[in-house]
Design a protein around this motif. Structure first.
Motif, PDB file in Angstrom:
ATOM      1  N   SER A 151       0.787  -1.267   0.024  1.00 20.19           N
ATOM      2  CA  SER A 151       0.089  -0.091  -0.045  1.00 20.19           C
ATOM      3  C   SER A 151       0.758   1.378  -0.007  1.00 20.19           C
ATOM      4  CB  SER A 151      -0.869  -0.066   1.152  1.00 20.19           C
ATOM      5  OG  SER A 151      -1.938  -1.122   1.291  1.00 20.19           O
TER       6      SER A 151
ATOM      7  N   LEU B 171       2.216   0.913  -4.381  1.00 17.98           N
ATOM      8  CA  LEU B 171       1.015   1.499  -4.764  1.00 17.98           C
ATOM      9  C   LEU B 171       0.643   2.788  -3.970  1.00 17.98           C
ATOM     10  CD1 LEU B 171      -1.031  -1.860  -5.223  1.00 17.98           C
ATOM     11  CD2 LEU B 171       0.084  -0.674  -6.892  1.00 17.98           C
TER      12      LEU B 171
ATOM     13  N   THR C 129      -0.845   6.370  -3.051  1.00 20.14           N
ATOM     14  CA  THR C 129      -1.502   7.382  -4.011  1.00 20.14           C
ATOM     15  C   THR C 129      -1.897   8.482  -3.228  1.00 20.14           C
ATOM     16  OG1 THR C 129      -3.548   6.139  -3.313  1.00 20.14           O
ATOM     17  CG2 THR C 129      -2.513   5.137  -5.373  1.00 20.14           C
TER      18      THR C 129
ATOM     19  N   TRP D 249       1.708  -7.981  -8.879  1.00 17.96           N
ATOM     20  CA  TRP D 249       2.075  -6.741  -8.186  1.00 17.96           C
ATOM     21  C   TRP D 249       2.758  -5.655  -9.088  1.00 17.96           C
ATOM     22  CZ3 TRP D 249      -2.239  -6.396  -5.419  1.00 17.96           C
ATOM     23  CH2 TRP D 249      -2.532  -7.403  -4.788  1.00 17.96           C
TER      24      TRP D 249
ATOM     25  N   MET E 252       0.786  -4.086 -11.603  1.00 19.83           N
ATOM     26  CA  MET E 252      -0.134  -3.166 -10.943  1.00 19.83           C
ATOM     27  C   MET E 252       0.808  -2.025 -10.932  1.00 19.83           C
ATOM     28  SD  MET E 252      -2.753  -3.591  -8.188  1.00 19.83           S
ATOM     29  CE  MET E 252      -3.716  -4.862  -9.258  1.00 19.83           C
ATOM     30  N   ALA E 253       1.904  -1.982 -10.303  1.00 20.27           N
ATOM     31  CA  ALA E 253       2.645  -0.808  -9.556  1.00 20.27           C
ATOM     32  C   ALA E 253       3.051  -0.110 -10.652  1.00 20.27           C
ATOM     33  CB  ALA E 253       3.976  -1.370  -8.897  1.00 20.27           C
TER      34      ALA E 253
ATOM     35  N   MET F  48       0.413   2.217 -12.209  1.00 25.32           N
ATOM     36  CA  MET F  48       0.203   3.219 -11.563  1.00 25.32           C
ATOM     37  C   MET F  48       1.051   4.379 -11.795  1.00 25.32           C
ATOM     38  SD  MET F  48      -0.189   3.920  -7.483  1.00 25.32           S
ATOM     39  CE  MET F  48      -1.779   2.848  -7.295  1.00 25.32           C
TER      40      MET F  48
ATOM     41  N   LYS G 299       2.539   9.427  -8.225  1.00 21.85           N
ATOM     42  CA  LYS G 299       2.123   8.383  -7.437  1.00 21.85           C
ATOM     43  C   LYS G 299       2.925   7.093  -7.739  1.00 21.85           C
ATOM     44  CE  LYS G 299      -2.545  10.174  -7.535  1.00 21.85           C
ATOM     45  NZ  LYS G 299      -4.065   9.657  -8.072  1.00 21.85           N
ATOM     46  N   GLY G 300       3.083   6.149  -6.993  1.00 21.08           N
ATOM     47  CA  GLY G 300       3.463   4.920  -7.160  1.00 21.08           C
ATOM     48  C   GLY G 300       5.126   4.833  -6.839  1.00 21.08           C
TER      49      GLY G 300
END
Length: 300
Positions: A184, A188, A190, A215, A218-219, A222, A243-244
């Motif tokens: 989190s 990721l 944010t 993951w 996904m990272a 972002m 972000k990220g």
């Protein structure tokens, strides 16, 4: 030498026009002189999290799919100024998972492939069912309560506090919680008040399946979205928030030019590495202005 085999555009097996180097986003010598890039995480976030664990728990993380994060915490420092320098020297590339930076006379690629190499995170295709596996039986007890008992909302800060105060003793539970925190707040990240997501908590009941999930993809999704949505006007602001897992950009450049580690650390000002309160205030201003006209944040 700046360019290495995995980063050099000229190493491409493609031919013809595909080998042409794209135009620079800013003309050479006209790059904006911004202050730095701010991230939605403390410059010492990974160490802060790992310091809440026992040594054997840190080693368990090191042996997992998130193991590279432990090594990163031990070796690298983040410099917002250096990241700002790179983002201001982007080439015009339209690919979703790819950006190029012009550095010391050579183009360096940052893409899904390089991200996977420096982070060791799984970056394969998403499973057919994109949503993480949840409880099939609605009457089944949510795994969230096994991790956090009766606490309904858990922030990253409160989760680290629980670990530090040893509010849970089971090693397996503690390792799962720290993985959720790293996911989190590092991979990721944010916003400034990051909370543990319930779907992530449910997914980690089977930790092997959790680590198998891509993951890394996904990272980088972002991170790339955050970078590419910033046009020339946005990049001309004195400070910008991204972000990220922005540190991955550093890792790729340092992989190509190992000697840069000493340079970045030497020139990373104390205000960048230690003044997280000022940085948080600047990030908050930028976050509040996201849906308004571009404004310049005062230097942090």
């Amino acid at each position: 030498m700046v360019a290495s085999k995995i980063f050099d555009l000229r190493d491409s097996s493609e031919t013809g026009d595909d080998l042409a180097i794209p135009d620079m986003m800013f003309m050479q010598g006209e790059e904006p002189l911004g202050v730095r890039v701010l991230t939605y995480q403390s410059s010492r976030a990974i160490n802060f999290i790992l310091n809440a664990l026992h040594e054997d728990e840190v080693e368990a993380i090191r042996a997992s799919a998130f193991g590279k994060l432990v090594e990163i915490a031990e070796k690298h420092a983040f410099s917002g100024r250096f990241t700002r320098y790179l983002l201001s020297r982007q080439l015009k590339v339209n690919k979703k998972h790819e950006v190029w930076f012009w550095f010391a006379g050579s183009p360096i690629r940052f893409s899904l492939r390089e991200f996977a190499i420096v982070t060791w995170l799984p970056c394969g295709k998403y499973p057919k069912k994109l949503k993480l596996k949840m409880k099939e039986n609605l009457n089944e007890k949510p795994y969230w309560s096994t991790l956090f008992v009766k606490v309904e909302v858990v922030s990253v800060k409160s989760a680290v506090k629980m670990l530090r105060k040893k509010m849970m003793q089971d090693t397996n539970i503690r390792i799962k919680i720290v993985c959720l925190v790293l996911l989190s707040s590092v991979l990721l990240s944010t916003n400034l008040n990051i909370k543990i997501m319930r779907e992530h908590a449910e997914a980690i009941e089977d930790i092997d399946e959790f680590f198998w999930f891509p993951w890394g993809r996904m990272a980088i999704d972002m991170l790339m979205s955050s970078i590419k949505e910033r046009d020339k006007i946005a990049l001309s602001q004195k400070s910008i928030a991204v972000k990220g897992f922005v540190l991955a950009i550093h890792l790729v450049v340092v992989e190509s030019v190992p000697s840069l580690t000493e340079v970045v650390v030497e020139h990373c000002s104390s205000s960048e590495s230690d003044s997280d309160v000022d940085a948080d205030e600047c990030r908050q201003k930028l976050e509040n202005n996201t849906h308004t006209q571009p404004q310049t944040c005062s230097p942090c």
